[in-house]
Design an enzyme around this catalytic site. Sequence first.
Site, mmCIF file in Angstrom:
data_model
loop_
_atom_site.group_PDB
_atom_site.id
_atom_site.type_symbol
_atom_site.label_atom_id
_atom_site.label_comp_id
_atom_site.label_asym_id
_atom_site.label_seq_id
_atom_site.Cartn_x
_atom_site.Cartn_y
_atom_site.Cartn_z
ATOM 1 N N GLU A 437 50.502 45.529 40.851
ATOM 2 C CA GLU A 437 50.559 46.476 41.969
ATOM 3 C C GLU A 437 51.952 47.107 42.097
ATOM 4 O O GLU A 437 52.470 47.276 43.206
ATOM 5 C CB GLU A 437 50.127 45.819 43.272
ATOM 6 C CG GLU A 437 48.685 45.327 43.241
ATOM 7 C CD GLU A 437 48.223 44.707 44.555
ATOM 8 O OE1 GLU A 437 49.033 44.607 45.493
ATOM 9 O OE2 GLU A 437 47.056 44.306 44.635
ATOM 10 N N GLU A 544 42.170 41.276 39.974
ATOM 11 C CA GLU A 544 42.290 40.571 41.256
ATOM 12 C C GLU A 544 41.125 40.979 42.140
ATOM 13 O O GLU A 544 40.899 42.179 42.358
ATOM 14 C CB GLU A 544 43.625 40.907 41.923
ATOM 15 C CG GLU A 544 43.946 40.083 43.166
ATOM 16 C CD GLU A 544 45.380 40.322 43.627
ATOM 17 O OE1 GLU A 544 46.287 40.280 42.762
ATOM 18 O OE2 GLU A 544 45.600 40.564 44.822
#
Length: 853
Positions: A437, A544
Amino acid sequence: MMIGKLKYLMLGGCLILGSYLALGGCLMLLGACSSSSLVSPRERSDFNADWRFHLGDGLQAAQPGFADNDWRVLDLPHDWAIEGDFSQENPSGTGGGALPGGVGWYRKTFSVDKADAGKIFRIEFDGVYMNSEVFINGVSLGVRPYGYISFSYDLTPYLKWDEPNVLAVRVDNAEQPNSRWYSGCGIYRNVWLSKTGPIHVGGWGTYVTTSSVDEKQAVLNLATTLVNESDTNENVTVCSSLQDAEGREVAETRSSGKAEAGKEVVFTQQLTVKQPQLWDIDTPYLYTLVTKVMRNEECMDRYTTPVGIRTFSFDARKGFTLNGRQTKINGVCMHHDLGCLGAAVNTRAIERQLQILKEMGCNGIRCSHNPPAPELLDLCDRMGFIVMDEAFDMWRKKKTAHDYARYFNEWHERDLNDFILRDRNHPSVFMWSIGNEVLEQWSDAKADTLSLEEANLILNFGHSSEMLAKEGEESVNSLLTKKLVSFVKGLDPTRPVTAGCNEPNSGNHLFRSGVLDVIGYNYHNKDIPNVPANFPDKPFIITESNSALMTRGYYRMPSDRMFIWPERWDKSFTDSTFACSSYENCHVPWGNTHEESLKLVRDNDFISGQYVWTGFDYIGEPTPYGWPARSSYFGIVDLAGFPKDVYYLYQSEWTDKQVLHLFPHWNWTPGQEIDMWCYYNQADEVELFVNGKSQGVKRKDLDNLHVAWRVKFEPGTVKVVARRKDEVIAEKEIRTAGKPAEIRLTPDRSVLAADGKDLCFVTVEVLDEEGNLCPNADNLVNFTVKGNGFIAGVDNGNPVSLERFKDKKRKAFYGKCLVVIQNDGKPGKTELTATSEGLRQAVVKVSAKDCKL
């Protein structure tokens, strides 16, 4: 370049740091690699014992004459933060676990035999959090800002023979927050002292790959880096022998050449293994590569590398294939803390976590979001896990005030190099992740408009201004992605490179670079069906998933109402319970339920698998709450290692074990409407009974992975019966518990190794007179230990508990708590007694025995 199918024929030797001790010296091998010399010059010693520690700074502690007599004596690994008190004032914040930081010093005095003059001594640190500086006899050897990286220093030029030598380490974790989760503080991983001859295999100096594998044979390619730290050129022979799990030689080769003084040389070889045993998640078979460096008949070095042989591929249509078999990666994300033990590495504690996950059906681990301890990968090699090994949580754009972004420009190449070299021989590692991220997914006019000097510092492409202009509209972030992937591929071209991205659009600069081998999404389930159209010919994995929220033992009804907490990631949230429902009806707004992702992965072949956020709860990031919450709610298993109810959903879907799990408990208010849920498999139907009265038959279908009944509570018994073809195959019964009456202690093992490190995890339960668990009990339990053990930590899985982890007491949380007993280094008996006011005490005994290699 768009790649339709990425196929990697890969071995993986797993370089177990510490496994290449001189075990019996240079073994007698066949042919020209045999040696009359019985002693190998390589030794690698555990350097964890008898350090002195001081929390504080402003000292001259690097100097060898500094008086440290009043410092605390301890053994490593050590995490000073876990020993502290939770406080709202600690600068780490609740995101960092609300535990203290600071600056700490470690010192160790040791001596070296003058008979070893001419040998090379190195000190090796598996990890120090963070900003470490190491001194030997007052001389600084260097600094390493990144707290998750392994590193070493040459001590040889500064050693005093037959005199005291002082190793000092300054650790600076004062500037916080520098992480989005609990980091720990100190020398929290193992430390080793290595001794070699001047001519030796370099650090992480073997690299094993495969060029072909089939049922008849596997061809292994070996690259061995030798270092000659002597003053003379030497002719040497590198002998490579592959041994099977029983120690029998199955292949052997040798090469001779010159090792020039002061230089490195790489010897390349091939081994052919007949009828190879393949490494697999169910049968993780490991060979051992024995590398010997010979000068005439003298053994100069001996080094071992465990090896796993397997083939795998990521395909845009078929997903993931292992050894020719289509396989879903059923993985979880894991942070590095070990609950009440903190960040201090303990092999048994990691093994326990992996055993619990393996029993659930998990076959994959994502190292979130940093290089893991070597022990984790060693265990994954031996236990059969598919690892996504991750380098960074941020690049040059920061996420917290004092994080790694401030060091990225200067240190990312060095850290990435050491990370890949250390881990590239592990058969459990199937892919590299260059980031999680990272904020470079998006444009930032100020950050993306760089001077030529700064751009070249980051990108290291050596571009002129004219060359940069020719890149067109390509952003610095895309160029940086290309650089990182190219860097990884230069060290290990055998594995795909991915990144965990939470921007699913094609405008994502990491995707626009075109160099990621596997597209990875964090969340964004609604966008996943469009992946084949948006990224044609690119393999895909959910890096994820979920971020569902649960507190073990807490249930919020009605269970068919969904609680989306918080409203938005950047908005504060509060609820008087500081708890999240275990019905699987609570998740974050960017996530989803466990069932949703399970079905998505099941129904789409192109999805290689998923890594669920998270396998275990972890300290810090207590989403959706703030203080006094100080640990996460995301785990399938709580912080103490007790499974939440959803654990059995995964077990029913991911394993062939017979599963019949009924919940919640049966202690409510008479007449109250209660939702009873059941996870099951291997049955056609399940039927619920309340005090013998049927509440109806239920059946799962493709859209519903559980069944539920809404019934009125009446004290007594609730029971579920599972049938297949009208035959009862399993039953599960829950009784209304009475008042707490006694304590039950259940150790996970009865015999430990007398090594000073082994652990026994003891489950503590509060029971009624009839032996039923009291599901709402919160009794304070006190512990005493006699014999050859001590209390390493206590926990109960409560994310809001402000009790110390290092203590001799703990309150039960929904009827349970945990005490961890550590062996003191001596064989003998350890007796644990648990007492609580008004309850019958419990006693359990474990023994510790000497373990011989």
